[in-house]
Design an enzyme around this catalytic site. Sequence first.
Site, short mmCIF file in Angstrom:
data_model
loop_
_atom_site.label_atom_id
_atom_site.label_comp_id
_atom_site.label_asym_id
_atom_site.label_seq_id
_atom_site.Cartn_x
_atom_site.Cartn_y
_atom_site.Cartn_z
CB CYS A 49 7.14 95.10 -43.27
SG CYS A 49 5.75 94.73 -42.20
CB CYS A 53 4.59 101.15 -38.77
SG CYS A 53 3.68 99.58 -38.57
CB CYS A 56 8.58 100.89 -39.64
SG CYS A 56 9.57 99.37 -39.58
CB CYS A 93 14.46 90.16 -28.74
SG CYS A 93 12.90 90.64 -29.51
CB CYS A 124 12.04 88.15 -26.55
SG CYS A 124 10.77 89.38 -26.93
CB CYS A 184 8.10 92.32 -24.42
SG CYS A 184 9.16 93.73 -24.83
NE ARG A 256 14.42 95.68 -23.06
CZ ARG A 256 13.42 94.85 -23.33
NH1 ARG A 256 12.64 95.06 -24.36
NH2 ARG A 256 13.20 93.81 -22.57
N1 SAM Z 1 6.87 93.67 -37.44
C1 SAM Z 1 6.63 93.41 -36.08
C2 SAM Z 1 5.60 94.33 -35.49
O1 SAM Z 1 5.58 95.52 -35.79
O2 SAM Z 1 4.79 93.85 -34.70
C3 SAM Z 1 7.85 93.38 -35.22
C4 SAM Z 1 9.02 94.31 -35.43
S1 SAM Z 1 8.71 96.05 -35.21
C5 SAM Z 1 10.12 96.73 -35.96
C6 SAM Z 1 8.91 96.31 -33.47
C7 SAM Z 1 8.79 97.71 -32.91
O3 SAM Z 1 9.96 98.45 -33.21
C8 SAM Z 1 7.68 98.60 -33.39
O4 SAM Z 1 6.46 98.28 -32.80
C9 SAM Z 1 8.18 99.97 -32.96
O5 SAM Z 1 7.73 100.27 -31.66
C10 SAM Z 1 9.71 99.81 -32.96
N2 SAM Z 1 10.32 100.64 -34.00
C11 SAM Z 1 10.32 100.40 -35.32
N3 SAM Z 1 10.94 101.38 -36.01
C12 SAM Z 1 11.34 102.29 -35.10
C13 SAM Z 1 12.02 103.55 -35.19
N4 SAM Z 1 12.38 104.08 -36.34
N5 SAM Z 1 12.30 104.21 -34.04
C14 SAM Z 1 11.92 103.68 -32.86
N6 SAM Z 1 11.27 102.52 -32.72
C15 SAM Z 1 10.97 101.82 -33.81
C1 DTB Z 2 10.92 97.48 -29.45
O1 DTB Z 2 10.03 98.05 -28.81
N1 DTB Z 2 11.99 98.08 -29.96
C2 DTB Z 2 12.80 97.12 -30.70
C3 DTB Z 2 12.08 95.78 -30.41
N2 DTB Z 2 10.91 96.19 -29.71
C4 DTB Z 2 11.80 94.85 -31.48
C5 DTB Z 2 12.98 97.48 -32.13
C6 DTB Z 2 13.51 98.88 -32.37
C7 DTB Z 2 13.66 99.06 -33.82
C8 DTB Z 2 14.38 100.31 -34.20
C9 DTB Z 2 14.48 100.49 -35.66
C10 DTB Z 2 15.28 99.43 -36.38
O2 DTB Z 2 16.30 98.94 -35.87
O3 DTB Z 2 14.88 99.06 -37.49
FE1 SF4 Z 3 6.28 96.06 -40.43
FE2 SF4 Z 3 7.86 97.86 -39.34
FE3 SF4 Z 3 5.24 97.99 -38.89
FE4 SF4 Z 3 6.71 95.96 -37.81
S1 SF4 Z 3 6.87 98.13 -37.35
S2 SF4 Z 3 4.72 95.81 -38.84
S3 SF4 Z 3 8.25 95.66 -39.43
S4 SF4 Z 3 6.26 98.25 -40.88
#
Ligand code: SAM
Ligand code: DTB
Ligand code: SF4
Length: 309
Positions: A49, A53, A56, A93, A124, A184, A256
Amino acid sequence: MIRALPEVLALFDLPFLDLVHQATLVHRQHFTSGEVQASTLLSIKTGGCPENCAYCPQSAHFETGVKSQKLLSLPEVLEAAKQAKAQGASRFCMGAAWRSPRGQDLQKVAEMVQEVKALGLETCATLGLLDQEQAEVLSLAGLDYYNHNLDTSSDHYAEIITTRAYQDRLNTLSNVREAGMKVCCGGIVGLGETREQRSRFLLELSLLDPAPESVPINHLIATPGTPLEHQKALDWTEFVRTVAVARVLMPSSFVRLSAGREGMPEAVQAWCFMAGANSIFLGEKLLTASNPELEQDHQMFEKLGLTLI
Ligand code: SAM
Ligand code: DTB
Ligand code: SF4
């Protein structure tokens, strides 16, 4: 209705049991206690990506060992959706590691949405930023919910993400609403924010008008290779307080208990349900990170007398 930061801070400052008690009362006024909604996640496009973030595992900016995977095919997604339904999820989702959907991808996801819905599941998706037209395409395909998180408070945001602005997120959320889908929207705690910033984050969520129907509260899964890999976890009472304050601020929303349940003692999860959490992610994988085993969750529901809805 609480609209100002000092009131939110005052909730956080209550003695733990008083805060949880208040949240329980609010929860029972608006929901049937003991009923928990379950969603299952599938990463339909993984890794690589362009966003940065800091939490992530899927960001191309960090070396986390996550294997990239291009967009899954429709049969692969349907197979996973059928399994999710059989395991007790009511919502499926689909998540993609995109800044926003491009080219043919949105049409492909729209088709997935239609077919998953036809299985009798709520749908979702979380695909990154959406403009108005993209939101309309998904809404027309029958998408019930769009997940897009504020993630943290506006005043902590720049510490976590610099490739997209807080306002970009608000614009996406308003496009989703405008297109008639349910929202959501939640975020992550344990990112190194202060209690005041956690309070502001929850207040900002609750002031979205209308409040999101579904509010994922994630605890950071500190992932090796990300800038937050050494971040210390919140004390469990602070996490339960966060859930309780979310419940009080957003009485009619599903709150949640999201990422971070793996390794969280059952007793702490039970406190979260007492504090008004009434939704979880069910299934052994989130997007890339792991989640409790199905059997373990079913045993916990049994012990606590919780039913999946
Ligand atoms: N890429 C899209 C976005 O960010 O809009 C969708 C997927 S993104 C992985 C969805 C959410 O997962 C993020 O906004 C964040 O709140 C959560 N998330 C990602 N990595 C995480 C982590 N290591 N621990 C907890 N929550 C995480
Ligand atoms: C949200 O708030 N938590 C979910 C969902 N929306 C998409 C994702 C959590 C991701 C946790 C890290 C991973 O599995 O990569
Ligand atoms: Fe990309 Fe992860 Fe950020 Fe979603 S949370 S925009 S997958 S870097």
